[in-house]
Design an enzyme around this catalytic site. Sequence first.
Site, PDB file in Angstrom:
ATOM      1  N   GLU A  83       1.003  -1.082  -0.086  1.00  0.00           N
ATOM      2  CA  GLU A  83       0.101  -0.001   0.050  1.00  0.00           C
ATOM      3  C   GLU A  83       0.981   1.193  -0.021  1.00  0.00           C
ATOM      4  O   GLU A  83       2.234   1.135   0.307  1.00  0.00           O
ATOM      5  CB  GLU A  83      -1.034  -0.042   1.198  1.00  0.00           C
ATOM      6  CG  GLU A  83      -0.451  -0.007   2.620  1.00  0.00           C
ATOM      7  CD  GLU A  83      -1.336  -0.240   3.579  1.00  0.00           C
ATOM      8  OE1 GLU A  83      -2.260  -1.155   3.550  1.00  0.00           O
ATOM      9  OE2 GLU A  83      -1.285   0.248   4.822  1.00  0.00           O
TER      10      GLU A  83
ATOM     11  N   HIS B 229      -4.256   3.331   8.215  1.00  0.00           N
ATOM     12  CA  HIS B 229      -2.958   2.562   8.782  1.00  0.00           C
ATOM     13  C   HIS B 229      -1.994   4.005   8.777  1.00  0.00           C
ATOM     14  O   HIS B 229      -1.711   4.634   8.163  1.00  0.00           O
ATOM     15  CB  HIS B 229      -2.409   1.749   7.548  1.00  0.00           C
ATOM     16  CG  HIS B 229      -3.037   0.469   7.783  1.00  0.00           C
ATOM     17  ND1 HIS B 229      -2.844  -0.160   6.576  1.00  0.00           N
ATOM     18  CD2 HIS B 229      -4.032  -0.384   8.388  1.00  0.00           C
ATOM     19  CE1 HIS B 229      -3.636  -1.373   6.776  1.00  0.00           C
ATOM     20  NE2 HIS B 229      -4.243  -1.407   7.913  1.00  0.00           N
TER      21      HIS B 229
END
Lengths: 403, 289
Positions: free
Chosen positions: B208, B246
């Site tokens: 990511e 996150h």
Amino acid sequence: MIKTLVGEARQRGVRLKIHEFQAKELFRKYDIPVPGGRATSSAEETRHIAESIPGPYVVKAQIHAGGRGKGGGIKLASDPSQAELAAKQILGMNLVTHQTGPEGKIVKKVLVESASDIAREIYLGAVIDRELSQVVIISSTEGGMEIEAVAVKTPEKIHKTWIDPAVGLMPFQARSICFGLGLTGQAHKDGVTCIQNLYRMFVSEDLTLAEINPLVVTKDGKILALDAKVNLDNDAFFRHKGHAELRDLNEEDPLEVEASKHNLNYIKLSGSVGCMVNGAGLAMATMDLIKLSGGSPANFLDVGGTASSEAVEKAFRILMMDKSVKCVLINIFGGIVRCDRVATGVVEAIRNIGNVTVPIVARLEGTNAKEGIEILQNSGLEFHTISGFKEAAEKAVQLAGGA
Amino acid sequence: MSILLTGETRAIVQGLGKEGQFHAERMLQYGTKLVGGIRPGKAGEAVLGLPAFNTVEDAVTETGANASIIFVPAQFAADAAVEAIEAKLDLIVLITEGIPPLDMLKIKQLLKRSKTRLIGPNCPGIITPGIGKLGIMPVEIYRPGKCGLISRSGTLTYEVAAQITNAGLGQSTCLGIGGDPIIGTTHKDALELFNNDPETDMVALIGEIGGSDEEIAAKYIKKYMKKPVVAFIAGSTAPPGKRMGHAGAIIAGGKGTAAEKKEALRNAGVTVCDSPADIGIAAKKVLEG
């Protein structure tokens, strides 16, 4: 690398940023020298503060963005009444800088300080180096300008010192930084102390960024932090009681503030497909798939791995507050959380909210997906239940009316 | 074989609160060899049939444990992790979310000086289908097979594992390495392990935005990887400067973008999927031609 390091630390979540005047209060606590002065939201008080400290003065807009000077947010004043005038001009202004975006920020507070006679400007900063898993102190003789620009144009003028967390910053490292900066005599001694205090503050307060730009040497040879930028770590709030109060809600998107009250990860975007997903990675992937399908996501929203019915209801309410949402895509991958429970939560949420008119595409996968879909279908509410990831995204984009 | 979690793994649970017990029960049901739990001051009181110990060291002496899974809250997680490292365990899975980065810096330094492998924090854990799991993932979506899976995410890992299973393949080991900026095991570390595992024929890498972990992995792949890799990078549509859930997922100073990571991986010969819905199909193509 410096660009990434400082840039990332600087931008890691609005919730962690604090104002310059708050950062300077923290500096005082750790004996990092700052100019005399105080923050206020009143022009009249600006004059009183100015009267209590030596002139001339500098009046600085307090917003969470750099580049304030260029936008007219920092003004010099020769006497207290001029300081009041400057505050009058700055307070309430919509300050646009390269970091605020075109919409700008309304200034609600100014910091009034004694101006300094500057001989030299230096850059000093501390951040976490993600790759090496160490705190790194960044120093440069090129203070007063954007460190990212210095890193691009003259990378040789940037010096990095990594600190072993078990050993801490050693005095020789601080000395070596000061030699590199060309500091001599008393300024060298004070510089060493300043760097040690900066590191002590960084680790004691659980910071993710501490930046002094510029750190100046005054004409009479004193070291002074003219500007201060500090980012806190909200994961460490449990051991720093006062940190949470330093947050300024005025600096944040109202919907994001609302979401954070319920521990939801929500970020407002500009598209028309509202997304509700469990898990950050899957939420990002869902946004990507909406884009690939020709649409545009209205938001990032992670309802958490467990997707409790309360979280689902709060999340739904936030999506409905965004008037640009033309369709909602629910994408839940059931794991430990069962899809039937999530489905019940969704149905309850929509009934409680009432009057939900936008079409809803629901994709439930994983544990008890079949039961979950049945609950949605038998609820009497209208859901487009679709099992394929891609098909669900395409349907949502179509119902939202394309891009 | 498989990696890290094998038939030889004997694990303890640190943090047997409500969440720890809930997951310990499911790990046991899946056949994972759990041999004890840590409950300071409550040694001898068994939970779920697992004997309780005051310290990790006691548990190791008594049971021969060589692994641990940690569920303790963020405030106490660093303490638990260091205790497990000092007890010289081979494998630690740190599930806890929200550990302050400065705590992780200390843990990383300790890890450098030890033989312990730490996975996480803020991760779903590790599963070797058919052998066991040290984690919180649903087991139904996994099948024993030849595909290794590495991911920074939780539910997206489940999505991809299910795609691989639905494509008629299976997984050797699946590793959720965690979404935090400072993690014990990186993409590159995990690739290295899969590269040397005879039971793994290919690897799916789910990255990511943020940081440079995927770029470092790409360098490793280009130079050393003997097996095909398929990849997806989440966050192509993420705006810069915003933390996407996150703590590690953020684009800053124009760095850490999905486009950059995809390019680095493509240049290393990786099959990069633009769509998160295509990973299973891509894995099948790579493995079966």
